[in-house]
Write a protein that holds these residues in place. Structure first.
Motif, PDB file in Angstrom:
ATOM      1  N   ASN A 160      95.335  43.827 -75.551  1.00 34.96           N
ATOM      2  CA  ASN A 160      94.130  43.464 -74.819  1.00 34.96           C
ATOM      3  C   ASN A 160      93.232  44.647 -74.505  1.00 34.96           C
ATOM      4  O   ASN A 160      92.630  44.709 -73.432  1.00 34.96           O
ATOM      5  N   PHE A 161      93.136  45.577 -75.440  1.00 40.07           N
ATOM      6  CA  PHE A 161      92.139  46.632 -75.301  1.00 40.07           C
ATOM      7  C   PHE A 161      90.792  46.035 -75.690  1.00 40.07           C
ATOM      8  O   PHE A 161      90.671  45.367 -76.711  1.00 40.07           O
ATOM      9  N   HIS A 162      89.777  46.271 -74.856  1.00 42.83           N
ATOM     10  CA  HIS A 162      88.434  45.713 -75.087  1.00 42.83           C
ATOM     11  C   HIS A 162      87.465  46.867 -75.374  1.00 42.83           C
ATOM     12  O   HIS A 162      86.844  47.402 -74.458  1.00 42.83           O
ATOM     13  N   PRO A 163      87.320  47.265 -76.646  1.00 42.05           N
ATOM     14  CA  PRO A 163      86.490  48.431 -76.958  1.00 42.05           C
ATOM     15  C   PRO A 163      85.000  48.229 -76.702  1.00 42.05           C
ATOM     16  O   PRO A 163      84.277  49.194 -76.457  1.00 42.05           O
ATOM     17  N   GLU A 164      84.543  46.995 -76.736  1.00 44.16           N
ATOM     18  CA  GLU A 164      83.101  46.754 -76.541  1.00 44.16           C
ATOM     19  C   GLU A 164      82.680  46.816 -75.073  1.00 44.16           C
ATOM     20  O   GLU A 164      81.514  47.028 -74.775  1.00 44.16           O
ATOM     21  N   LEU A 165      83.611  46.589 -74.177  1.00 46.83           N
ATOM     22  CA  LEU A 165      83.311  46.674 -72.745  1.00 46.83           C
ATOM     23  C   LEU A 165      83.491  48.132 -72.340  1.00 46.83           C
ATOM     24  O   LEU A 165      84.611  48.615 -72.169  1.00 46.83           O
ATOM     25  N   PHE A 166      82.388  48.844 -72.241  1.00 41.61           N
ATOM     26  CA  PHE A 166      82.396  50.301 -72.113  1.00 41.61           C
ATOM     27  C   PHE A 166      81.229  50.706 -71.230  1.00 41.61           C
ATOM     28  O   PHE A 166      80.133  50.166 -71.342  1.00 41.61           O
ATOM     29  N   LEU A 167      81.482  51.661 -70.352  1.00 37.75           N
ATOM     30  CA  LEU A 167      80.454  52.144 -69.433  1.00 37.75           C
ATOM     31  C   LEU A 167      80.385  53.660 -69.551  1.00 37.75           C
ATOM     32  O   LEU A 167      81.414  54.333 -69.505  1.00 37.75           O
ATOM     33  N   ARG A 168      79.165  54.179 -69.708  1.00 39.17           N
ATOM     34  CA  ARG A 168      79.003  55.623 -69.918  1.00 39.17           C
ATOM     35  C   ARG A 168      77.848  56.148 -69.079  1.00 39.17           C
ATOM     36  O   ARG A 168      76.774  55.548 -69.039  1.00 39.17           O
TER      37      ARG A 168
END
Length: 188
Positions: free
Chosen positions: A135-143
């Motif tokens: 369940n790694f969610h690569p698209e949910l990302f905050l920078r």
């Protein structure tokens, strides 16, 4: 039905005392909206070097604490610096302690990043996380670009309305993802 808070364990990949990543995670915890609680874990430097021989019960105390925190949380948020274009050894060590354990297999995981740089490390971390959890969610990302700022300045930056809203939206999206993951596991 009573709604409960989603509890996120925010893991700082840095061992530095005045870490930009830890400050980012603390600011995210401060900005958490209703229904989300973020607990910052900044003790990777206290974990012993991973050794398969030490995986038997009882685990070393710092490892047992870390594993218990991972088990109790609904999802992991990881923020890490890049060291020599790679994943820091302390963060990789922490992940190594989880690799053969059930606590990480279905755990939802997302990344936040405190720099405009670090793409090599992020690529490596995405590969590692997609290997250890389903369940790694690569698209949910905050920078955010927070390099060279003090922890106080980072808190002030994330308190700005636009950035605070970005944090709230990110955490709410992660909460929805965590709930969907729990539903999928319970239906198996």
């Amino acid at each position: 039905m009573i709604q409960r808070d989603e509890i996120f364990l925010a893991v700082s990949g840095s061992a530095r005392q005045a870490s930009t990543n830890t400050a980012l995670l603390n600011a995210i915890a401060d900005a958490a909206p209703s229904g989300c609680r973020v607990e910052v874990y900044d003790r990777l430097a206290g974990l012993p070097v991973f050794c398969p021989d030490a995986e038997a019960d009882p685990l070393p105390a710092p490892v047992a604490d870390f594993v218990a925190r991972v088990e109790r949380c609904d999802g992991l948020i990881i923020s890490s610096p890049e060291y020599v274009r790679a994943l820091p050894g302390g963060l990789k060590n922490a992940i190594d302690w989880l690799v053969s354990r059930d606590e990480i297999v279905f755990k939802p995981v997302v990344l936040v990043h405190a720099s405009h740089r670090g793409n090599d490390m992020l690529e490596q971390l995405r590969l590692v996380l997609s290997t250890v959890t389903r369940n790694f969610h690569p698209e949910l990302f905050l920078r955010f670009d927070l390099m060279k700022r003090t922890p106080r300045e980072i808190g002030e930056v994330l308190a700005e309305p636009e950035k605070r809203r970005a944090v709230e939206d990110f955490l709410q999206a992660f909460a929805r993802f965590c709930k969907a993951c729990r539903t999928e596991v319970s239906e198996r």
